[in-house]
Motif scaffolding. Structure first.
Motif: not given
Length: 203
Positions: A81-84, A171-177, A186-188
């Protein structure tokens, strides 16, 4: 993000030595793994640095990260689920006991500190304001040391923090939180991301 010359080859080397180290943990009996976890985890140093403190661009320090956070990241890598491209094949070789042992070891190490004085206090001031505005401390703690499954941010590599924030925003990073982080980032603006990363890295 630009890739510095030689990083690809170094990442392949990291993949080899880390895979060999984790295979040794998997292959040995549980008691032997407990007794030698420090030596086996030390094989992670080509990527994550001596005593878990990274000296490599865009590679995070693991020392002092919360135990549960580290466990979950390995689980996310193992599940895909987390790609590397480096971490996924390594994590696929570890079982739950290995994950617990390695995570507990790195969590026990002294966390990184800013190695140099803040060279841009004005940027840090803007970053502190962004942290307050986005209520970062509500999850990461008043000192940004993290807790349970929430990452430690204080003293983390500045370039890695920038990368992680951009990954959450795109939305590349997934996981907890991930939902909370996507909402925060999003707004940064790019300038706010750089300021926030600079501030946290120098805590």
């Amino acid at each position: 993000m630009k890739t510095i010359h030689g990083v690809d080859a170094r990442m392949r080397f990291c993949s080899f030595v880390l895979a060999a180290a984790i295979f040794a943990v998997v292959a040995g009996p549980a008691k032997a793994a407990d007794e030698s976890i420090k030596e086996k985890a030390a094989q992670c140093t080509p990527c994550h640095g001596e005593t878990g403190i990274s000296e490599t661009e865009n590679i995070p320090s693991l020392a002092g990260q919360p135990d549960q956070f580290l466990q979950w990241q390995l689980i996310f890598f193992r599940s895909g689920s987390r790609k590397n491209e480096v971490m996924q094949p390594i994590a696929e070789q570890v079982n739950n006991e290995d994950i617990r042992n390695l995570s507990a070891y790195f969590a026990s190490l002294a966390p990184p500190k800013a190695s140099t004085p803040d060279d841009n206090p004005d940027l840090s001031k803007k970053g502190a304001q962004a942290a307050v505005g986005r209520r970062c401390a509500s999850c990461h703690g008043d000192t940004f040391a993290g807790t349970k499954a929430v990452a430690r941010l204080a003293g983390q590599r500045e370039d890695y923090l920038i990368k992680a924030l951009h990954d959450y925003k795109s939305n590349v990073r997934v996981g907890g939180g991930v939902a909370a982080m996507a909402d925060v980032t999003y707004s940064l603006s790019d300038e706010e991301i750089e300021a926030l990363a600079h501030y946290l890295a120098h805590l």
